[in-house]
Design a protein around this motif. Structure first.
Motif, PDB file in Angstrom:
ATOM      1  N   TRP A 219      11.714  -2.633   6.929  1.00  0.00           N
ATOM      2  CA  TRP A 219      10.541  -1.872   6.763  1.00  0.00           C
ATOM      3  C   TRP A 219       9.376  -2.462   7.522  1.00  0.00           C
ATOM      4  O   TRP A 219       9.507  -3.658   8.226  1.00  0.00           O
ATOM      5  CB  TRP A 219       9.864  -2.179   5.208  1.00  0.00           C
ATOM      6  CG  TRP A 219      10.967  -1.824   4.412  1.00  0.00           C
ATOM      7  CD1 TRP A 219      12.115  -2.354   3.867  1.00  0.00           C
ATOM      8  CD2 TRP A 219      11.107  -0.693   3.702  1.00  0.00           C
ATOM      9  NE1 TRP A 219      13.071  -1.813   3.168  1.00  0.00           N
ATOM     10  CE2 TRP A 219      12.353  -0.385   2.897  1.00  0.00           C
ATOM     11  CE3 TRP A 219      10.329   0.803   3.683  1.00  0.00           C
ATOM     12  CZ2 TRP A 219      12.732   0.617   2.096  1.00  0.00           C
ATOM     13  CZ3 TRP A 219      10.554   1.692   2.909  1.00  0.00           C
ATOM     14  CH2 TRP A 219      11.880   1.663   2.048  1.00  0.00           C
TER      15      TRP A 219
ATOM     16  N   GLY B  79       6.965   6.399   1.412  1.00  0.00           N
ATOM     17  CA  GLY B  79       6.755   4.619   1.859  1.00  0.00           C
ATOM     18  C   GLY B  79       6.823   4.012   0.344  1.00  0.00           C
ATOM     19  O   GLY B  79       6.913   4.097  -0.675  1.00  0.00           O
TER      20      GLY B  79
ATOM     21  N   HIS C 191      15.636   6.291   5.495  1.00  0.00           N
ATOM     22  CA  HIS C 191      15.311   5.865   6.855  1.00  0.00           C
ATOM     23  C   HIS C 191      16.005   6.727   7.928  1.00  0.00           C
ATOM     24  O   HIS C 191      15.436   6.958   8.902  1.00  0.00           O
ATOM     25  CB  HIS C 191      15.994   4.500   6.998  1.00  0.00           C
ATOM     26  CG  HIS C 191      15.049   3.574   6.307  1.00  0.00           C
ATOM     27  ND1 HIS C 191      14.619   3.524   5.062  1.00  0.00           N
ATOM     28  CD2 HIS C 191      14.497   2.326   7.055  1.00  0.00           C
ATOM     29  CE1 HIS C 191      13.755   2.516   4.639  1.00  0.00           C
ATOM     30  NE2 HIS C 191      13.702   1.754   5.880  1.00  0.00           N
TER      31      HIS C 191
ATOM     32  N   TYR D   7       3.896   5.296  12.117  1.00  0.00           N
ATOM     33  CA  TYR D   7       4.189   4.916  10.833  1.00  0.00           C
ATOM     34  C   TYR D   7       2.786   5.521   9.978  1.00  0.00           C
ATOM     35  O   TYR D   7       1.679   5.503  10.415  1.00  0.00           O
ATOM     36  CB  TYR D   7       3.653   3.387  10.581  1.00  0.00           C
ATOM     37  CG  TYR D   7       4.939   2.744  11.193  1.00  0.00           C
ATOM     38  CD1 TYR D   7       6.210   2.888  11.110  1.00  0.00           C
ATOM     39  CD2 TYR D   7       4.661   1.739  12.296  1.00  0.00           C
ATOM     40  CE1 TYR D   7       7.167   2.002  11.713  1.00  0.00           C
ATOM     41  CE2 TYR D   7       5.366   0.790  12.849  1.00  0.00           C
ATOM     42  CZ  TYR D   7       6.932   1.091  12.591  1.00  0.00           C
ATOM     43  OH  TYR D   7       7.718   0.443  13.150  1.00  0.00           O
TER      44      TYR D   7
ATOM     45  N   PRO E 222       9.196   2.843   6.383  1.00  0.00           N
ATOM     46  CA  PRO E 222      10.377   2.781   6.661  1.00  0.00           C
ATOM     47  C   PRO E 222      10.401   2.403   8.068  1.00  0.00           C
ATOM     48  O   PRO E 222       9.386   2.948   8.795  1.00  0.00           O
ATOM     49  CB  PRO E 222      10.969   4.062   6.576  1.00  0.00           C
ATOM     50  CG  PRO E 222      10.106   4.785   5.510  1.00  0.00           C
ATOM     51  CD  PRO E 222       8.909   4.137   5.898  1.00  0.00           C
TER      52      PRO E 222
END
Ligand code: CO
Length: 361
Positions: free
Chosen positions: A100, A70, A326, A15, A162
């Motif tokens: 998310w 994001g 995504h 992330y 995502p």
């Protein structure tokens, strides 16, 4: 699963929305530190690694960005839903009804952009129903704002990434994942540096993993001034246009047809001598190259190109389907060919070649 596939999985699963690149930087530092002569960070957080056996040699700057598109928590409603700000360019249609992860001080918190059920939309309006991002919210299962803050640790300003896992496709020929833009460029750069470290090139080769590309190439701006490159090579995810409903007027790349070479995007025109150099090197290796001319798009190459008094720069891409969503798809063969092409380019950039590329006489 080989080492490259493992790296691609780890990089895409990480992330790292814009401004929150730490987890991606840790992976890149782990990959680059053992094979580089030096690794440092600049004041914005970009990671700068180099293989340099001669300080007087020309500086070749490879660049790929660590951030992904994001969201950012704007405020929490009294009922405990999150309203958000966009980080980077999103289609509204790509945001709704997705999973998310909110990156809080207590760790990752899962959430979903809830979608109104069709049962409450009159039948004749359903096919036209669309949802604007400003109307959307993230449901994290909180009972109230206080619950979201106290129990889940969510605060305004927390980044939201995502949630989508790396999945090999078509028996490992293709890979499905989020964040190919630009984790694929980072993986190309890491693999190129691995070869260069084993057999150093006739230059100082820099691998720069930048921050904050998706909000305006901010990391590349400061890192280009840190490196002071003689040649810039931006490594990016390209725009594949090989699926139903997209035309060559929009984009030209296809999966499996080789790395892309950008001839135009809204941020940069490539140096034409360097363009021809890329084509010559590709020809020598027997690697097909695809051209890309885009009306929109921006990339870090623009900042390298405009640093100091100007730097010959190109943008080389791994074609990617469904960018900024995504679920993107790349081809392993394109990836391997991009690594081979860029490795050979850097190997051939000796002082005389660089001087010739920089000359306008
Ligand atoms: Co990008």
């Amino acid at each position: 699963m080989d080492r490259v596939e493992q790296l691609l999985e780890e990089l895409t699963n990480a992330y790292g929305p814009t401004g929150f690149e730490g987890p991606v930087r840790a992976i890149m530092r782990r990959e680059l530190a053992p094979i580089s002569d030096a690794v440092e960070t600049d004041g914005l957080g970009s990671l700068i690694a180099r293989v340099e056996r001669n300080a007087k040699a020309p500086r070749i700057m490879m660049d790929a960005h660590m951030d992904e598109v994001g969201l950012l928590v704007k405020h929490i409603t009294p009922e405990g839903y999150l309203r958000f700000q966009l980080l980077g360019g999103w289609l509204d249609a790509a945001l709704i009804s997705q999973r998310w992860v909110v990156l809080t001080r207590n760790g990752p918190v899962p959430g979903v952009t809830g979608l109104k059920s069709p049962h409450v939309i009159p039948f004749e309006q359903r096919s036209a129903a669309s949802f604007k991002w400003q109307q959307m919210f993230i449901d994290v299962g909180a009972a109230s704002r206080k619950d979201a803050e106290d129990r889940l640790g969510i605060r305004p300003g927390d980044p939201v990434a995502p949630d989508s896992r790396f999945t090999p496709f078509a028996g490992g020929k293709h890979y499905l994942a989020k964040a190919w833009d630009d984790r694929v460029g980072l993986a190309v750069m890491a693999e190129v540096m691995r070869s260069l470290a084993a057999d150093p090139p006739p230059n100082a080769a820099y691998a720069v993993a930048t921050v904050q590309e998706e909000v305006g190439l901010r990391g590349a701006h400061t890192s280009a001034y840190h490196v002071k490159p003689d040649i810039g090579i931006s490594l990016e995810s390209g725009i594949a246009a090989d699926y139903p409903g997209i035309t060559p007027e929009e984009a030209q790349e296809a999966l499996g047809a080789g790395p892309g070479l950008f001839l135009h995007d809204s941020s940069m025109l490539p140096n034409l001598k360097l363009r021809d150099f890329v084509l010559d090197v590709a020809k020598g290796l027997g690697i097909p190259v695809q051209f890309e001319v885009l009306a929109g798009y921006g990339e870090d190459g623009a900042e390298m190109q405009r640093s100091y008094s100007g730097v010959p720069t190109v943008n080389i891409s791994v074609p990617t389907r469904y960018l900024h969503s995504h679920n993107g798809v790349i081809s392993r063969q394109d990836f391997d060919r991009a690594v081979a092409l860029v490795t050979e380019m850097v190997r051939k950039l000796d002082a005389a070649t660089v001087q010739q590329l920089k000359s306008f006489d």
